[in-house]
Write a protein that holds these residues in place. Structure first.
Motif, PDB file in Angstrom:
ATOM      1  N   UNK A 109     -29.282   0.355  -1.407  1.00 18.66           N
ATOM      2  CA  UNK A 109     -30.225  -0.289  -0.694  1.00 18.66           C
ATOM      3  C   UNK A 109     -30.839  -1.842  -0.971  1.00 18.66           C
ATOM      4  N   UNK A 110     -30.609  -2.078  -2.153  1.00 19.36           N
ATOM      5  CA  UNK A 110     -30.963  -3.469  -2.505  1.00 19.36           C
ATOM      6  C   UNK A 110     -29.605  -4.414  -2.930  1.00 19.36           C
ATOM      7  N   UNK A 111     -28.758  -3.681  -3.696  1.00 17.98           N
ATOM      8  CA  UNK A 111     -27.306  -4.066  -4.037  1.00 17.98           C
ATOM      9  C   UNK A 111     -26.282  -3.936  -3.067  1.00 17.98           C
ATOM     10  N   UNK A 112     -26.494  -3.303  -1.907  1.00 13.57           N
ATOM     11  CA  UNK A 112     -25.694  -3.467  -0.826  1.00 13.57           C
ATOM     12  C   UNK A 112     -24.809  -2.077  -1.048  1.00 13.57           C
ATOM     13  N   UNK A 113     -24.288  -1.252   0.086  1.00 14.12           N
ATOM     14  CA  UNK A 113     -23.689  -0.051  -0.104  1.00 14.12           C
ATOM     15  C   UNK A 113     -22.426  -0.332  -0.721  1.00 14.12           C
ATOM     16  N   UNK A 118     -35.916  -5.140 -14.299  1.00 10.28           N
ATOM     17  CA  UNK A 118     -36.276  -6.504 -14.576  1.00 10.28           C
ATOM     18  C   UNK A 118     -37.686  -6.853 -14.182  1.00 10.28           C
ATOM     19  N   UNK A 119     -38.506  -7.085 -15.163  1.00 10.12           N
ATOM     20  CA  UNK A 119     -39.915  -7.364 -14.591  1.00 10.12           C
ATOM     21  C   UNK A 119     -40.152  -8.509 -13.957  1.00 10.12           C
ATOM     22  N   UNK A 120     -40.881  -8.469 -12.834  1.00  7.03           N
ATOM     23  CA  UNK A 120     -41.075  -9.924 -11.934  1.00  7.03           C
ATOM     24  C   UNK A 120     -40.333 -10.081 -10.967  1.00  7.03           C
ATOM     25  N   UNK A 121     -39.232  -8.869 -11.011  1.00  8.90           N
ATOM     26  CA  UNK A 121     -38.061  -8.780  -9.740  1.00  8.90           C
ATOM     27  C   UNK A 121     -38.282  -7.479  -8.984  1.00  8.90           C
ATOM     28  N   UNK A 122     -37.803  -7.039  -8.010  1.00  8.20           N
ATOM     29  CA  UNK A 122     -37.714  -5.934  -7.337  1.00  8.20           C
ATOM     30  C   UNK A 122     -36.986  -4.894  -8.054  1.00  8.20           C
ATOM     31  N   UNK A 123     -36.186  -5.268  -9.309  1.00  9.56           N
ATOM     32  CA  UNK A 123     -35.334  -4.321  -9.686  1.00  9.56           C
ATOM     33  C   UNK A 123     -36.258  -3.438 -10.393  1.00  9.56           C
ATOM     34  N   UNK A 124     -36.255  -2.279 -10.009  1.00  4.34           N
ATOM     35  CA  UNK A 124     -37.230  -1.229 -10.754  1.00  4.34           C
ATOM     36  C   UNK A 124     -36.640  -0.528 -11.861  1.00  4.34           C
ATOM     37  N   UNK A 125     -37.550   0.107 -12.994  1.00  9.53           N
ATOM     38  CA  UNK A 125     -37.022   0.838 -13.774  1.00  9.53           C
ATOM     39  C   UNK A 125     -36.699   2.183 -13.545  1.00  9.53           C
ATOM     40  N   UNK A 126     -35.294   2.500 -14.142  1.00  9.77           N
ATOM     41  CA  UNK A 126     -34.866   3.825 -13.646  1.00  9.77           C
ATOM     42  C   UNK A 126     -35.128   5.048 -14.732  1.00  9.77           C
ATOM     43  N   UNK A 127     -35.697   4.625 -15.822  1.00 13.50           N
ATOM     44  CA  UNK A 127     -35.896   5.506 -17.105  1.00 13.50           C
ATOM     45  C   UNK A 127     -36.654   6.851 -16.554  1.00 13.50           C
ATOM     46  N   UNK A 128     -37.531   6.829 -15.727  1.00 13.08           N
ATOM     47  CA  UNK A 128     -38.303   8.009 -15.212  1.00 13.08           C
ATOM     48  C   UNK A 128     -37.201   8.888 -14.544  1.00 13.08           C
ATOM     49  N   UNK A 135     -27.323  -8.084  -2.097  1.00 10.86           N
ATOM     50  CA  UNK A 135     -28.178  -8.067  -0.916  1.00 10.86           C
ATOM     51  C   UNK A 135     -29.379  -8.603  -1.649  1.00 10.86           C
ATOM     52  N   UNK A 136     -30.667  -7.946  -1.663  1.00 16.72           N
ATOM     53  CA  UNK A 136     -31.922  -8.457  -2.037  1.00 16.72           C
ATOM     54  C   UNK A 136     -31.427  -8.449  -3.801  1.00 16.72           C
ATOM     55  N   UNK A 137     -30.685  -7.492  -4.076  1.00 15.18           N
ATOM     56  CA  UNK A 137     -29.953  -7.559  -5.686  1.00 15.18           C
ATOM     57  C   UNK A 137     -28.940  -8.190  -5.852  1.00 15.18           C
ATOM     58  N   UNK A 138     -28.483  -8.592  -7.066  1.00 20.14           N
ATOM     59  CA  UNK A 138     -27.325  -9.197  -7.185  1.00 20.14           C
ATOM     60  C   UNK A 138     -26.155  -8.179  -6.842  1.00 20.14           C
ATOM     61  N   UNK A 139     -24.990  -8.828  -6.906  1.00 19.17           N
ATOM     62  CA  UNK A 139     -23.560  -7.970  -6.628  1.00 19.17           C
ATOM     63  C   UNK A 139     -23.330  -7.172  -7.989  1.00 19.17           C
TER      64      UNK A 139
END
Ligand code: HEC
Length: 92
Positions: free
Chosen positions: A29-33, A64-74, A38-42
């Protein structure tokens, strides 16, 4: 013959399907199908050349704090993140 290949194919099919779905839909959804960005890097294999597995795993688990990249650890174990990184490197 054909049956011999089945055990390999059947290795954790549900777990793999879940991860593939997450990769295509959630990451996609962010990095492209097709992961070309997209919103995220390739996240194509070429884009990740020179990045270590450890760096990528750290970024995926912690975001990546301060960017839309969320932590996936949960949501993802370290082993699942390793699978994702292998998948990213293995496909264009
Ligand atoms: C809500 C949007 C979003 C989602 C969902 C998302 N990302 Fe990201 N991701 C980003 C953004 C934005 C960046 C760039 C952060 C920056 O500016 O450094 C990023 C960066 C990255 C990076 C570092 C790339 C680099 O070259 O530094 C990796 C690896 C990554 N994401 C993997 C994933 C994976 C794997 C998933 C799914 C489990 C995922 N992302 C889901 C938005 C997202």
């Amino acid at each position: 013959m054909a049956l011999i290949a089945l055990p390999a194919l059947a290795a954790e099919p549900a777990a793999e399907q879940r991860l593939r779905h997450l990769l295509d839909h959630d990451c996609g959804s962010c990095h492209g199908m097709t992961r070309k960005g997209g919103l995220g890097l390739p996240l194509t294999a070429e884009a990740l050349v020179g990045r270590s597995d450890d760096d990528l795993a750290y970024l995926i688990l912690n975001g990546v704090p301060g960017t839309p990249m969320p932590p996936w650890a949960p949501l993802l174990t370290a082993g699942e993140v390793d699978w994702i990184i292998r998948e990213l490197r293995g496909r264009p």
